[in-house]
Motif scaffolding. Structure first.
Motif, PDB file in Angstrom:
ATOM      1  N   ASP A  64       1.697  -7.908  -4.927  1.00 19.43           N
ATOM      2  CA  ASP A  64       2.385  -7.074  -3.938  1.00 19.43           C
ATOM      3  C   ASP A  64       1.564  -5.824  -3.619  1.00 19.43           C
ATOM      4  O   ASP A  64       1.081  -5.136  -4.532  1.00 19.43           O
ATOM      5  CB  ASP A  64       3.748  -6.664  -4.504  1.00 19.43           C
ATOM      6  N   ALA A  86       2.508  -2.889  -2.629  1.00 19.57           N
ATOM      7  CA  ALA A  86       3.101  -1.695  -3.220  1.00 19.57           C
ATOM      8  C   ALA A  86       2.734  -1.573  -4.699  1.00 19.57           C
ATOM      9  O   ALA A  86       2.472  -0.479  -5.207  1.00 19.57           O
ATOM     10  CB  ALA A  86       4.617  -1.719  -3.048  1.00 19.57           C
ATOM     11  N   THR A  88      -0.875  -0.430  -4.927  1.00 18.10           N
ATOM     12  CA  THR A  88      -0.989   0.994  -4.618  1.00 18.10           C
ATOM     13  C   THR A  88      -0.543   1.839  -5.807  1.00 18.10           C
ATOM     14  O   THR A  88      -1.171   2.848  -6.138  1.00 18.10           O
ATOM     15  CB  THR A  88      -0.149   1.338  -3.381  1.00 18.10           C
ATOM     16  N   LEU A 111       1.826   0.042   4.364  1.00 20.96           N
ATOM     17  CA  LEU A 111       1.314  -1.066   3.568  1.00 20.96           C
ATOM     18  C   LEU A 111       1.283  -2.366   4.364  1.00 20.96           C
ATOM     19  O   LEU A 111       2.106  -2.576   5.261  1.00 20.96           O
ATOM     20  CB  LEU A 111       2.186  -1.252   2.324  1.00 20.96           C
ATOM     21  N   TYR A 129       5.233   3.860   3.540  1.00 21.42           N
ATOM     22  CA  TYR A 129       5.284   3.147   2.270  1.00 21.42           C
ATOM     23  C   TYR A 129       6.600   3.344   1.541  1.00 21.42           C
ATOM     24  O   TYR A 129       7.091   2.420   0.883  1.00 21.42           O
ATOM     25  CB  TYR A 129       4.128   3.592   1.370  1.00 21.42           C
ATOM     26  N   TYR A 130       7.227   4.563   1.649  1.00 25.38           N
ATOM     27  CA  TYR A 130       8.455   4.800   0.891  1.00 25.38           C
ATOM     28  C   TYR A 130       9.656   4.086   1.503  1.00 25.38           C
ATOM     29  O   TYR A 130      10.710   4.002   0.875  1.00 25.38           O
ATOM     30  CB  TYR A 130       8.737   6.302   0.755  1.00 25.38           C
ATOM     31  N   THR A 182       9.364  -0.417   0.562  1.00 22.19           N
ATOM     32  CA  THR A 182       9.541  -1.009  -0.748  1.00 22.19           C
ATOM     33  C   THR A 182      10.666  -0.296  -1.477  1.00 22.19           C
ATOM     34  O   THR A 182      10.973   0.865  -1.205  1.00 22.19           O
ATOM     35  CB  THR A 182       8.241  -0.907  -1.574  1.00 22.19           C
ATOM     36  N   LEU A 224       6.819   2.581  -6.363  1.00 21.76           N
ATOM     37  CA  LEU A 224       5.994   3.406  -5.481  1.00 21.76           C
ATOM     38  C   LEU A 224       6.822   4.480  -4.782  1.00 21.76           C
ATOM     39  O   LEU A 224       6.294   5.524  -4.404  1.00 21.76           O
ATOM     40  CB  LEU A 224       5.273   2.534  -4.457  1.00 21.76           C
ATOM     41  N   THR A 225       8.121   4.257  -4.584  1.00 27.01           N
ATOM     42  CA  THR A 225       8.963   5.252  -3.909  1.00 27.01           C
ATOM     43  C   THR A 225       9.096   6.534  -4.726  1.00 27.01           C
ATOM     44  O   THR A 225       9.541   7.540  -4.198  1.00 27.01           O
ATOM     45  CB  THR A 225      10.357   4.677  -3.643  1.00 27.01           C
TER      46      THR A 225
END
Length: 676
Positions: A553, A555, A558, A634, A647-648, A651, A655-656
């Protein structure tokens, strides 16, 4: 049913009259506190201010528009030739400017030219009962001035055009539209990064050009010597030319790069920087809930009543104490530079009473609170309160009032349940806000990156003068390409993509986790690095090779990159907990900043408090509309319009947690993996 009898027709009006009387009686019997404590509307508040003085400058923007500039606005307003009323207010107020001016005019009851100025320019202007080319003047100020001209200069241009009269103002506006159909004039000011670039360029030229003259002349002299040609010029000519060139560059550069400030904002006075804190503190001494009268109402009378009741009950409870709620915007232009912790500490110092100080932002809906002397577990307050109370949820984001009334009620529930302590709690001393006098001052030209530029200039001169240096550079580049290594942290904000491909994330994640594994010694004192390595390995199920396998994935990859870089930094002694929340691939953050995260008109100017790296901070200050384009997006995710969301939003995984810091990211990974 049959027709009503005459008796009934006489009784019915009497019953209705009695019912109305009872209703009025119950209404008057209702406690008066709700009506008395209900905040006045914005329009009524501003009308009262303008009744005292036709120019009102907010105290919420001292770093951009100090209140001490009010005489300057008043002096310019007299040049319009008509009664002029000026409101200088924050730009992100969420209120339609034209409607606000109309409501203020209705409550003030005076005809004239009403002007709304925000923290950038003349935002709205309307003439009531007088002849003034308000629309044409607004157009000229918008088109003829650059983005960073500043509100005072924008108002000055607006006033000059109003004084021209209707026909000339209309012609001026049309000419401005034709001259600048798309983009306005070039910016008037530069930022700290631009000054560093100027210093860097000056250093390069100061050594590179003279040295290139010497090397080129020496090479030509050797060629002539080999060919047997006689020397036709004295030996001192070439060194003299190099010295004269260096002198000319050193004298010319300050005249070319003559900027000294990065903004049109005048330096605020101490009174400017303390005005809002004193206003809020004075209000809290009278009432434990202070709702900023300059901002839209987010707490209705019922919610205010309930909040007052909850605060009173908590204060009277065993182990309770005072609670002070400030519903006030926190912006980077305020006295505390948007730091709610610093604002709460300043208010506490003015109120001079211990308690829990709550700062609720009516603009972005965040709720922060700080324990100053309350006998409650501060750690429990700080770490156990749900994010839905502090930051809100999707419902709060969609609501105009951010559901602050409901969330403040939940905060009081949480406060009631917080364990008591024997000793009063306290907050650490907040970091001071940047000095307002120096905040917009540019560093000297012969400073910052000037010295590195000297070395780079010498290197470039050598590089351009010889094929050997170029060959070495090519060989080195090819070798680095065959054996990729992590990029230096200083280059990450420049080289990291905004929309990385899956292959880029796999390659980068594998390089970073491999480097961290090699560099990690496993000795004592490496707790932070171990936490980062452990969390990264949890994401990869314990197998670093999984990072470069297709299907992982984006995320997750990252998050691995962020953790590995933080771990490697910790091995060098750098334990900075903040990572750039605009694009986590940029590396460490230097501060938190309210940034604009939406460029779509339909969504409005959504703002969010995020940690930012230095380039993103400079962009947020100089060009706020550029931040949405820098957000990390992403691969493999798409929004409703087919583009990638930030990105937040793409997912629900660990990552958030990046905006909350590296420690929060590590905890989120472990929570997701079920590890404690």
């Amino acid at each position: 049913m049959g027709a009503l009898s005459p008796h009934r027709t006489r009784v019915l009006p009497l019953l209705l009259l009695a019912l109305c009387s009872l209703t009025a009686l119950f209404a008057t019997a209702t406690p008066a506190r709700a009506a008395d404590s209900a905040p006045v509307t914005q329009a009524a508040y501003f009308a009262d201010r303008l009744r005292q003085d036709p120019v009102y400058v907010t105290d919420q923007l001292p770093r951009e528009i100090p209140r001490s500039t009010a005489p300057d606005f008043a002096r310019l307003a007299k040049k319009t030739g008509v009664p002029t009323y000026v409101l200088v207010l924050p730009g992100e107020s969420g209120v339609d400017g034209r409607q606000l001016l109309g409501a203020v005019h209705d409550r003030l009851g005076r005809d004239g030219l009403y002007v709304l100025v925000d923290d950038m320019q003349v935002a709205e202007a309307t003439a009531y009962g007088v002849r003034a080319p308000a629309d044409a003047a607004s157009t000229v100020a918008q088109y003829e001035l650059p983005f960073d001209a500043g509100p005072l200069r924008s108002f000055e241009r607006f006033v000059d055009v109003v004084a021209l009269g209707g026909e000339k103002a209309a012609a001026r506006a049309e000419a401005a539209r034709e001259k600048y159909p798309d983009d306005g004039p070039a910016d008037m000011y530069i930022g700290p990064s631009d000054r560093k670039n100027q210093s860097f360029l000056t250093g390069i030229l100061l050594t590179g050009v003279p040295l290139l003259i010497l090397l080129t002349a020496g090479y030509a002299r050797r060629r002539r010597r080999r060919s047997g040609a006689e020397r036709r010029i004295p030996r001192w000519v070439v060194p003299g030319a190099a010295v004269l060139t260096a002198t000319a560059i050193a004298l010319t550069a300050p005249a070319v790069f003559d900027q000294t400030r990065s903004s049109a904002a005048p330096p605020p006075t101490p009174a400017d920087l303390s005005a809002r804190v004193e206003r809020v503190a004075a209000g809290l001494k009278q009432d434990p809930v202070y709702a900023d009268p300059e901002s839209p109402r987010v707490l209705d009378a019922r919610q205010l009543d309930r909040l007052h009741d909850r605060i009173r009950d908590f204060r009277r409870s065993a182990g309770g104490g005072p609670v002070f709620v400030s519903v006030v915007p926190q912006t980077p232009e305020s006295e505390s530079a948007g730091d709610s912790m610093l604002f709460a500490a300043a208010v506490h110092a003015k109120v001079r009473e211990d308690g829990l100080y709550v700062v609720a932002d009516p603009d972005d809906g965040t709720i922060d609170f700080y324990n100053h002397g309350l006998r409650r577990d501060t750690d429990h307050l700080s770490f156990n309160l749900p994010d839905s109370v502090t930051f809100g949820d999707s419902r709060a984001d969609e609501a105009d009032d951010h559901l602050l009334g409901e969330r403040l009620d939940r905060l009081m529930d949480f406060l009631d349940e917080t364990p008591r302590t024997d000793r009063p709690g306290s907050e650490p001393a907040p970091a001071p806000a940047p000095r307002a006098a120096d905040e917009d001052a540019l560093p000297p030209l012969f400073a910052t990156d000037f010295t590195p530029g000297l070395f780079v200039g010498a290197f470039l001169a050598l590089l351009l003068s010889g094929i050997a240096a170029g060959a070495v550079w090519i060989v080195t580049a090819l070798r680095r390409r065959r054996s990729p290594e992590p990029e230096p942290a200083g280059l990450l904000p420049v080289t990291s993509p905004t929309e990385p491909s899956a292959s880029y994330l796999r390659r980068t994640a594998y390089a970073e986790i491999s480097a961290l594994t090699r560099e990690f010694t496993g000795s004592e004192g490496q707790a932070r690095a171990w936490d980062c390595l452990d969390a990264a390995m949890l994401l990869l199920d314990g197998d670093p090779d999984r990072a470069r396998r297709p299907g992982t994935d984006p995320a997750t990859l990252t998050a691995v990159v962020v953790l590995a870089r933080a771990g490697r930094a910790a091995l060098t002694g750098d334990t900075n907990d903040l990572c750039c929340g605009v694009n986590p691939l940029h590396g460490p953050a230097v501060s938190r900043h309210h940034v604009r995260v939406s460029a779509e008109a339909a969504e409005g100017n959504r703002r969010r408090l995020l940690p930012v790296c230095e380039p993103c901070r400079d962009t947020a200050i100089a060009q706020p509309s550029g931040i949405p384009g820098r957000l990390l997006r992403l691969p493999g995710s798409a929004s409703g319009d087919g583009g990638r969301p930030p990105y937040y939003d793409a997912t629900d995984g660990p990552l958030t947690a990046v905006p909350g810091g590296i420690a929060r990211l590590i905890d989120k990974v472990r929570e997701t993996a079920g590890v404690h």
